[in-house]
Scaffold this active site. Structure first.
Site, short mmCIF file in Angstrom:
data_model
loop_
_atom_site.label_atom_id
_atom_site.label_comp_id
_atom_site.label_asym_id
_atom_site.label_seq_id
_atom_site.Cartn_x
_atom_site.Cartn_y
_atom_site.Cartn_z
N ARG A 199 0.81 -1.23 0.00
CA ARG A 199 0.00 0.00 0.00
C ARG A 199 0.84 1.27 0.00
NH1 ARG A 199 -3.06 -3.91 1.81
NH2 ARG A 199 -1.11 -4.49 2.79
N THR A 200 1.80 1.37 0.91
CA THR A 200 2.55 2.63 1.02
C THR A 200 3.28 2.91 -0.29
OG1 THR A 200 2.84 2.14 3.36
CG2 THR A 200 4.19 3.90 2.45
N LYS A 247 25.40 -4.49 -3.66
CA LYS A 247 26.86 -4.44 -3.81
C LYS A 247 27.51 -3.81 -2.58
CE LYS A 247 26.40 -3.58 -8.79
NZ LYS A 247 26.60 -2.54 -9.80
N ARG A 295 11.59 3.91 2.83
CA ARG A 295 11.27 2.94 3.90
C ARG A 295 12.53 2.13 4.16
NH1 ARG A 295 6.11 -0.95 4.33
NH2 ARG A 295 5.26 1.04 4.97
N HIS A 320 5.92 6.00 11.31
CA HIS A 320 5.32 5.85 9.97
C HIS A 320 4.35 7.03 9.83
CE1 HIS A 320 3.82 4.23 6.36
NE2 HIS A 320 3.51 3.00 6.73
C1 NCD Z 1 2.29 -1.06 8.16
C2 NCD Z 1 3.80 -0.87 8.24
O1 NCD Z 1 4.51 -1.09 7.24
O2 NCD Z 1 4.24 -0.45 9.30
N1 NCD Z 1 1.83 -1.27 6.86
C3 NCD Z 1 1.50 -0.18 6.11
O3 NCD Z 1 2.33 0.65 5.79
N2 NCD Z 1 0.20 -0.02 5.79
C4 NCD Z 1 1.78 -2.07 9.13
C5 NCD Z 1 2.33 -3.46 9.13
O4 NCD Z 1 3.20 -3.81 8.35
O5 NCD Z 1 1.82 -4.23 9.94
#
Ligand code: NCD
Length: 334
Positions: free
Chosen positions: A83-84, A112, A133, A161
């Site tokens: 999703r993100t 590498k 991320r 997040h």
């Molecule tokens: C979350 C995350 O990556 O922290 N997912 C997301 O971004 N919607 C929650 C999770 O991974 O449980």
């Protein structure tokens, strides 16, 4: 190359996003990194929610716009994401911009042995904004230290997040019409779940009552509880969802973060401790909502999906509008 992780750099000077357009200079986001929810107060939140609402209208009426035409987003993910990652991409594409997607760092020079600062320096030469991320707490702040372009934190390990918390809060306002005076229960893995860390720190801007529901070994970290205390909020802690289900306005359910456990036997002991099913929902308020950042494993049974109080798919859609608003804001086009 070794590098020192930098402390969170909350206030950053305007970065390399071109000349500041005078009429957009006042939004407070232009050229800024988005690293932590502590950058947001109520006024900034209202601004982002207003723009996100406009983005929804734009998408529903026209599908896309050319607001960010000529701009490039580098989408750099060192951890899995559906999703993100795709909502940031969709957000950029719907605003007429383009994306360099690096979802699989194993196919990049990271394999590498390239360091985060060098990878960031590379991507900033090709893009206008970088979404990152990374599994380490503070990685986004480190990247922001090295980058001349804005960095948006899409999750730094068990840290924060922030964009998820923004879309969560936006969903609360849209669903319940307010945030003040709500009783919010967070359930599941409060220790490793970065979404609940960010959401809690954002909710302290409002008059909410917190209930933290988790097994003892997955309790909300003290530093997050301290933020709640400093803002004078009351909270309660329990390992049982049953006594609280009838009293909450928001039930925010989380996945037990298997990838953060060193002892998988410990994970197995707590993985299915909470399951929100139709029987539990019968005891919940008529006008509450159930949220989840997704992905879900077993925490919410599929039978709950058609319940009008299930808000998790709405959250998922709102992610794109919030990220459109943030991209437009940091690039000076909101
Ligand atoms: C979350 C995350 O990556 O922290 N997912 C997301 O971004 N919607 C929650 C999770 O991974 O449980």
């Amino acid at each position: 190359m070794d590098y020192e992780p930098q402390g969170a750099k909350i206030v950053t000077p305007n970065k390399n996003v071109g000349n500041m357009p005078a009429d957009h200079a006042r939004n407070g986001f232009y050229g800024q990194d988005i690293l932590s929810v502590s950058q947001f107060d109520r006024q900034k939140l209202e601004y982002i929610f207003k723009v996100a609402h406009e983005m929804r209208v734009l998408v529903e009426r026209f599908g896309s716009a050319d607001l960010l035409h000529g701009k490039i987003l580098a989408n750099l993910f060192y951890e899995p994401s559906t999703r993100t990652s795709s909502s940031f991409m969709a957000a950029m594409l719907r605003l007429g911009g383009q994306v360099i997607p690096i979802n699989n760092v194993q196919y990049s020079s990271v394999t590498k042995g390239e360091s985060l600062p060098d990878t960031i320096r590379t991507l900033e030469s090709y893009s206008d904004v970088i979404v990152l991320r990374h599994p380490e707490v503070g990685a986004a702040a480190t990247a922001a230290h090295y980058a001349a372009n804005p960095i948006i934190n899409a999750g730094d390990g068990v840290g924060e997040h922030p964009t998820q918390a923004l879309l969560d809060l936006f969903t609360v306002v849209e669903s319940l019409g307010r945030i003040d005076k709500l009783r919010v229960a967070m359930v599941g893995d409060l220790k490793y779940g970065r979404t609940v860390h960010s959401l809690t720190k954002l909710l302290v801007n409002y008059e909410v009552e917190f209930v933290f529901v988790s097994p003892e070994i997955l309790a909300m970290p003290e530093d997050v509880l301290n933020v709640v205390r400093e803002h004078g909020h009351s909270f309660s802690v329990t390992d049982d969802v049953n006594p609280v289900i009838g009293e909450v306005d928001v039930l925010y359910v989380t996945r037990v973060q298997k990838e953060r456990f060193t002892d998988l036997a410990q994970y197995d002991r707590v993985r299915d401790q909470y399951v929100v099913d139709e029987a539990l929902m019968e005891r919940a308020k008529r006008d509450m909502i159930v949220m989840h950042p997704l992905p879900r494993i077993n925490e919410i049974s599929y039978g709950v999906d058609d319940d009008p109080r299930a808000a998790y798919f709405k959250q998922m859609r709102n992610g794109m509008y919030i990220r459109m608003a943030l991209l437009a804001a940091v690039l000076g086009k909101a």
